[in-house]
Scaffold this active site. Structure first.
Site, PDB file in Angstrom:
ATOM      1  N   GLU A   1      -8.611  -5.843   4.585  1.00 24.35           N
ATOM      2  CA  GLU A   1      -8.437  -5.482   3.175  1.00 24.35           C
ATOM      3  C   GLU A   1      -7.211  -6.171   2.577  1.00 24.35           C
ATOM      4  OE1 GLU A   1      -8.995  -1.554   4.912  1.00 24.35           O
ATOM      5  OE2 GLU A   1      -9.662  -0.908   2.931  1.00 24.35           O
TER       6      GLU A   1
ATOM      7  N   ARG B   1      -2.586  -2.096  -3.414  1.00 27.61           N
ATOM      8  CA  ARG B   1      -3.856  -1.430  -3.118  1.00 27.61           C
ATOM      9  C   ARG B   1      -3.938  -0.135  -3.929  1.00 27.61           C
ATOM     10  NH1 ARG B   1      -6.062   2.124   1.861  1.00 27.61           N
ATOM     11  NH2 ARG B   1      -8.183   2.125   1.105  1.00 27.61           N
TER      12      ARG B   1
ATOM     13  N   ARG C   1     -12.337  15.365   7.618  1.00 20.32           N
ATOM     14  CA  ARG C   1     -13.059  15.644   6.361  1.00 20.32           C
ATOM     15  C   ARG C   1     -14.507  15.998   6.670  1.00 20.32           C
ATOM     16  NH1 ARG C   1     -11.558  10.122   3.293  1.00 20.32           N
ATOM     17  NH2 ARG C   1      -9.785   9.835   4.664  1.00 20.32           N
TER      18      ARG C   1
ATOM     19  N   HIS D   1     -18.259   1.170   7.322  1.00 21.66           N
ATOM     20  CA  HIS D   1     -16.797   1.209   7.520  1.00 21.66           C
ATOM     21  C   HIS D   1     -16.497   2.563   8.160  1.00 21.66           C
ATOM     22  CE1 HIS D   1     -12.505   0.496   6.202  1.00 21.66           C
ATOM     23  NE2 HIS D   1     -12.501   1.783   6.515  1.00 21.66           N
ATOM     24  N   LEU D   2     -16.237   2.536   9.475  1.00 21.30           N
ATOM     25  CA  LEU D   2     -16.074   3.782  10.224  1.00 21.30           C
ATOM     26  C   LEU D   2     -14.662   3.849  10.777  1.00 21.30           C
ATOM     27  CD1 LEU D   2     -19.419   3.504  12.235  1.00 21.30           C
ATOM     28  CD2 LEU D   2     -19.075   4.659  10.051  1.00 21.30           C
ATOM     29  N   GLY D   3     -13.845   4.671  10.147  1.00 21.52           N
ATOM     30  CA  GLY D   3     -12.467   4.826  10.618  1.00 21.52           C
ATOM     31  C   GLY D   3     -12.111   6.290  10.562  1.00 21.52           C
TER      32      GLY D   3
ATOM     33  N   ASN E   1       0.877  -1.175   0.000  1.00 24.31           N
ATOM     34  CA  ASN E   1       0.000   0.000   0.000  1.00 24.31           C
ATOM     35  C   ASN E   1       0.915   1.226   0.000  1.00 24.31           C
ATOM     36  OD1 ASN E   1      -1.879   1.972   0.460  1.00 24.31           O
ATOM     37  ND2 ASN E   1      -2.755   1.041   2.302  1.00 24.31           N
TER      38      ASN E   1
ATOM     39  N   HIS F   1     -13.203   2.476  -0.217  1.00 21.77           N
ATOM     40  CA  HIS F   1     -13.187   1.385   0.780  1.00 21.77           C
ATOM     41  C   HIS F   1     -13.870   0.129   0.235  1.00 21.77           C
ATOM     42  CE1 HIS F   1     -13.305   4.744   4.047  1.00 21.77           C
ATOM     43  NE2 HIS F   1     -12.054   4.348   3.898  1.00 21.77           N
TER      44      HIS F   1
ATOM     45  N   LYS G   1       3.522   0.680   2.943  1.00 21.46           N
ATOM     46  CA  LYS G   1       3.145  -0.323   3.954  1.00 21.46           C
ATOM     47  C   LYS G   1       3.092  -1.674   3.264  1.00 21.46           C
ATOM     48  CE  LYS G   1       0.254   2.691   6.740  1.00 21.46           C
ATOM     49  NZ  LYS G   1      -0.736   3.525   6.112  1.00 21.46           N
TER      50      LYS G   1
HETATM   51  P1  AMP Z   1      -8.949   3.500  11.135  1.00 19.06           P
HETATM   52  O1  AMP Z   1      -8.895   4.587  10.096  1.00 19.06           O
HETATM   53  O2  AMP Z   1      -9.792   2.335  10.713  1.00 19.06           O
HETATM   54  O3  AMP Z   1      -7.596   3.102  11.655  1.00 19.06           O
HETATM   55  O4  AMP Z   1      -9.728   4.132  12.399  1.00 19.06           O
HETATM   56  C1  AMP Z   1      -9.247   5.254  13.094  1.00 19.06           C
HETATM   57  C2  AMP Z   1     -10.336   5.731  14.041  1.00 19.06           C
HETATM   58  O5  AMP Z   1     -10.743   4.643  14.859  1.00 19.06           O
HETATM   59  C3  AMP Z   1      -9.895   6.846  14.970  1.00 19.06           C
HETATM   60  O6  AMP Z   1     -10.903   7.843  15.047  1.00 19.06           O
HETATM   61  C4  AMP Z   1      -9.720   6.156  16.301  1.00 19.06           C
HETATM   62  O7  AMP Z   1     -10.072   6.995  17.357  1.00 19.06           O
HETATM   63  C5  AMP Z   1     -10.680   5.005  16.223  1.00 19.06           C
HETATM   64  N1  AMP Z   1     -10.166   3.859  16.996  1.00 19.06           N
HETATM   65  C6  AMP Z   1      -9.147   3.057  16.616  1.00 19.06           C
HETATM   66  N2  AMP Z   1      -8.897   2.131  17.594  1.00 19.06           N
HETATM   67  C7  AMP Z   1      -9.772   2.367  18.584  1.00 19.06           C
HETATM   68  C8  AMP Z   1     -10.023   1.770  19.852  1.00 19.06           C
HETATM   69  N3  AMP Z   1      -9.328   0.729  20.306  1.00 19.06           N
HETATM   70  N4  AMP Z   1     -11.039   2.288  20.592  1.00 19.06           N
HETATM   71  C9  AMP Z   1     -11.771   3.316  20.152  1.00 19.06           C
HETATM   72  N5  AMP Z   1     -11.560   3.929  18.970  1.00 19.06           N
HETATM   73  C10 AMP Z   1     -10.593   3.470  18.184  1.00 19.06           C
END
Ligand code: AMP
Length: 395
Positions: free
Chosen positions: A379, A89, A237, A204-206, A7, A178, A14
């Site tokens: 992924e 990726r 964003r 998908h919440l990140g 990636n 995603h 990565k």
């Molecule tokens: P990602 O982009 O999938 O790595 O997700 C990042 C988001 O997930 C950030 O807003 C983090 O605060 C949240 N997050 C990641 N690990 C944890 C965890 N163990 N507990 C709560 N929130 C998390």
């Protein structure tokens, strides 16, 4: 068969090395600060290293990676010939790259065209691919594309109601992102439910978030659009806003067009609303301390997820399952609770206790019509599996 998954970002690469016979990750890490100085973080066989090694280009980063993977001390293979293929990726395939594909000159030409649509991602992807071709000539390279899964959306879901000729000329439409994750978790949910026709909303919440409507394994709609800016509020964003806000802010704040992308991508979202952080863990801590704007950012996310679930239920004429995945979806029980509460009308009922137990897959109440699942995304495994399948087909 061993597959290397790459990636590539603008200054990072990565990687994960998979043994596909066992689906085990043999090694993983990151070549960081490429073109600046170079920092390698690497993990294999229970050993971890972090060291500074010059990496002026992506090709040199790949060479560092090869040396590390084959080293006595931190390696896990004897020779690079053990690696059957590399899977890359790719964030945006535009209208040209619509499924996983073996790299050849035509594919490279198509990816070059994507520079106009996604310059921030495509340039680094190409550097990663060129770097791997240079450092590992003769090893097949496969592209696995994040926009591909969303290609099944109907025209009314992917067409923006703007001047049709302008849209056609510049390839402006909803692409969605995603896709590799939505594909993986919806596939797992279908397996879990034992229902290939299931109507699923995948969340998908990140740091970046997107929500998809998936019916019978096919994407019907998704919240991200022409770029990964559309949809729900994200780390920094803005997500979907009235487009008229953009020229208004530019004029009032004196922000030139070349900086406005940065404003929408880096200064909005949780960070912009709360003034605290783009990381939801820090927002959560501020919420607990009674911070008003952090609470607002938190509430916006939960409210918007709920709205997408509702609208996608309407679009699919039903709902069998909601899936939560990625950093927030997998780890934040509060957001899962807030996004699914007061939805009995839709047949959605969370089990409050199960929701709090980390690692539980099914978190709905026994009498909930709709299953609510927490499925960790993977992924890299999808990229490795597609790469293996394509290489096997091409033999
Ligand atoms: P990602 O982009 O999938 O790595 O997700 C990042 C988001 O997930 C950030 O807003 C983090 O605060 C949240 N997050 C990641 N690990 C944890 C965890 N163990 N507990 C709560 N929130 C998390």
């Amino acid at each position: 068969m061993k597959i290397l998954v790459v990636n590539a970002g603008s200054s990072s690469l990565k990687y994960q090395l998979f043994d596909m016979d066992t689906q085990e990750v043999l090694a993983k890490g990151n070549c960081d600060r490429i073109g600046v100085d170079g920092v390698l973080k690497h993990e294999a066989a229970g050993k971890e290293i972090k060291k500074e090694i010059p990496m002026p280009t992506h090709a040199q980063a790949v060479n560092v990676l090869i040396e590390t993977l084959t080293s006595k001390e931190y390696g896990c293979i004897n020779d690079m010939s053990e690696i059957s293929a590399v899977g890359h990726r790719i964030v945006h395939g535009g209208p040209w790259l619509i499924k996983s594909v073996l790299v050849d000159d035509n594919v490279i030409a198509d990816l070059e065209k994507c520079r106009s649509l996604a310059p921030l991602h495509t340039g680094p992807h190409l550097l990663g691919i060129y770097g791997c071709i240079e450092a590992m000539p003769g090893t097949p390279q496969v592209l696995v594309i994040d926009t591909a899964f969303h290609q099944t959306m109907p025209a009314e879901a992917y067409t923006y109601p703007i001047d049709y000729d302008v849209a056609q000329k510049h390839h402006i439409r909803r692409y969605g992102f995603h896709g590799t994750s939505h594909r993986y978790v919806s596939g797992k949910a279908i397996e879990y439910l034992g229902n290939p026709d299931a109507k699923i909303v995948t969340c998908h919440l990140g740091n970046g978030s997107s929500i998809s409507a998936v019916k019978a394994g096919k994407c019907m709609d998704t919240s991200m659009g022409f770029t990964p800016l559309e949809g729900v509020i994200m780390g920094s964003r803005c997500g979907a806003i009235d487009p008229a806000v953009v020229p208004f802010v530019m004029e009032k704040e004196g922000i030139p067009v070349e900086e406005m992308g940065n404003w929408m991508n880096k200064k909005c979202g949780f960070l912009g609303v709360s003034g605290v952080s783009s990381d939801l863990r820090e927002i959560e801590a501020a919420v607990k301390a009674g911070h008003e704007r952090a609470t607002l950012a938190y509430n916006i996310l939960a409210y918007q997820i709920k709205k997408y679930i509702g609208s996608y239920t309407a679009a699919m004429n039903g709902l069998d399952c909601i899936v939560f995945t990625a950093g927030i979806g997998e780890n934040n029980s509060d957001i899962r609770r807030m996004a699914t509460e007061n939805m009995e009308y839709f047949g959605v009922k969370l089990d409050q206790e199960k929701n709090l137990v980390r690692g539980t897959v099914e978190i709905n109440a026994p009498d909930s019509k709709v299953k609510i699942l927490v499925i960790p995304t993977n992924e890299e495994l999808v990229i490795a599996s597609d790469t293996m399948a394509i290489v096997n087909e091409s033999k």
